[in-house]
Scaffold this active site. Sequence first.
Site, PDB file in Angstrom:
ATOM      1  N   GLY A  81     -11.115  -6.858  -2.236  1.00 29.82           N
ATOM      2  CA  GLY A  81     -10.621  -5.481  -2.037  1.00 29.82           C
ATOM      3  C   GLY A  81      -9.149  -5.403  -2.373  1.00 29.82           C
ATOM      4  N   ASN A  82      -8.499  -4.353  -1.934  1.00 27.82           N
ATOM      5  CA  ASN A  82      -7.053  -4.240  -2.131  1.00 27.82           C
ATOM      6  C   ASN A  82      -6.449  -3.436  -0.982  1.00 27.82           C
ATOM      7  OD1 ASN A  82      -6.997  -1.329  -2.961  1.00 27.82           O
ATOM      8  ND2 ASN A  82      -8.321  -2.151  -4.576  1.00 27.82           N
ATOM      9  N   PHE A  83      -5.115  -3.268  -1.010  1.00 28.96           N
ATOM     10  CA  PHE A  83      -4.426  -2.690   0.148  1.00 28.96           C
ATOM     11  C   PHE A  83      -4.398  -1.160   0.168  1.00 28.96           C
ATOM     12  CE2 PHE A  83      -2.221  -6.892  -0.151  1.00 28.96           C
ATOM     13  CZ  PHE A  83      -2.724  -7.385   1.048  1.00 28.96           C
ATOM     14  N   ALA A 102      -7.827   3.046  -6.055  1.00 29.80           N
ATOM     15  CA  ALA A 102      -7.459   1.731  -6.593  1.00 29.80           C
ATOM     16  C   ALA A 102      -8.762   0.966  -6.797  1.00 29.80           C
ATOM     17  CB  ALA A 102      -6.549   1.011  -5.612  1.00 29.80           C
TER      18      ALA A 102
END
Length: 396
Positions: free
Chosen positions: A206-208, A274
């Site tokens: 995943g990402n932030f 994102a």
Amino acid sequence: MLKDKKILIGITGSIAAYKVIELVRLLIKAGAEVKVILTPAATQFVSPLVLSTLSKNTVLTEMFTESGWSNHVMLGRWADVMVIAPASCNTLSSMASGRCDNLLLAVYLSAVCQILCVPAMDEDMWMHPATKRNLEQLRTDGNTIMDVGVGDLASGLNGSGRMAEPQDIFNAIESLLTTNNSLLQKKVLITAGPTYEKIDPVRFIGNFSTGKMGFALAEVFANRGADVTLVAGPVNIQAHHPNIQRIDVSSASEMHKEVAARFPDADVCIMSAAVADYRPSEFSETKIKKQGDSLNLMLEKNADILSEMGKQKKDSQILVGFALETNNEEAYAMQKLKNKNADYIVLNSLQSAGAGFGYDTNNITIFNRSGRMYTSGIKSKKEIASEIANIISQHL
Ligand code: CTP
């Protein structure tokens, strides 16, 4: 714009109360009619005499006085907007739970106008889950909550919790009282948040991204009358508008499917999500156990949703992409605009403090086919969303 508008200001017990004197001055200068209510605690921080002199109205503090009773219902009905500034932790909590043990709370509960809350408190109180819960409840109840600023706090610490500046509160009042239907019935498709690419039943890539920018866009476009479809990756925020239809997805391919199904009908498509560029080539049905000193994960490319929509785009549709770069920002943003056939690219700067993942503020530059067209400086994500909405309205 605020000439003859009736503004009711409720001041609570917080050191930031002194800033409201300037707000009253700005409102009177703009021709508004201003009445002020103080909670008992607020009288410790700001002088009723200064406020009554500036507002040209008696300042109210008590429900009952020797000469009679303050009619809270009529006050709530008198106002075009009620502004609670500073809104202390205590008052926010009372508002969220419907308590009614002072004049300000009684007026709040009787008010039929729009309510703007302007919180001010120390960072630890601001971050506390109880405060977050109260703010969420107040949003659900239809109130508008302004963001806090970052900087020196009364405790001597530095962090989030400062009350918004008087000019910003003034602008927020103005925008609450201005009906802007510039995007009435336009169909707007927005993506927000991260995507999760599953590795096994308990792990993912995943990402932030928190989705704050995409949700701010959805709210601003909905406020202007657009029919918004918000395709959201896994995020922990709520959308609060009847014009927003939210579709929750997890992976990039789910997001792709939902976007592709709706894109042909969209007038505007804004891709602020994102999206993971790659996903694990294989999903393990069982939890992967640790084995040697290293583990190789094979990844394969996800479809680029923005590019795919760029290929199908009709001339009448507006396509907006986001970009996050760490170097050669302008060149890469222009390259993305061209390669993905977008009309605009919103470049997120990671270089400035207060911008990027998780913050309530951002700093962006917008590019169109001719190059750089707008730079925001540090602003709240809501204000940036409004600027993007202005550009889209003009384009349409
Ligand atoms: N995007 C998308 N689908 C993907 C990857 C990105 O729709 N699989 C969209 C994002 O929502 C954003 C834009 O493309 O609007 C830019 O994404 P970014 O990750 O910054 O750029 P990439 O095209 O992935 O290029 P690079 O990683 O080389 O910067």
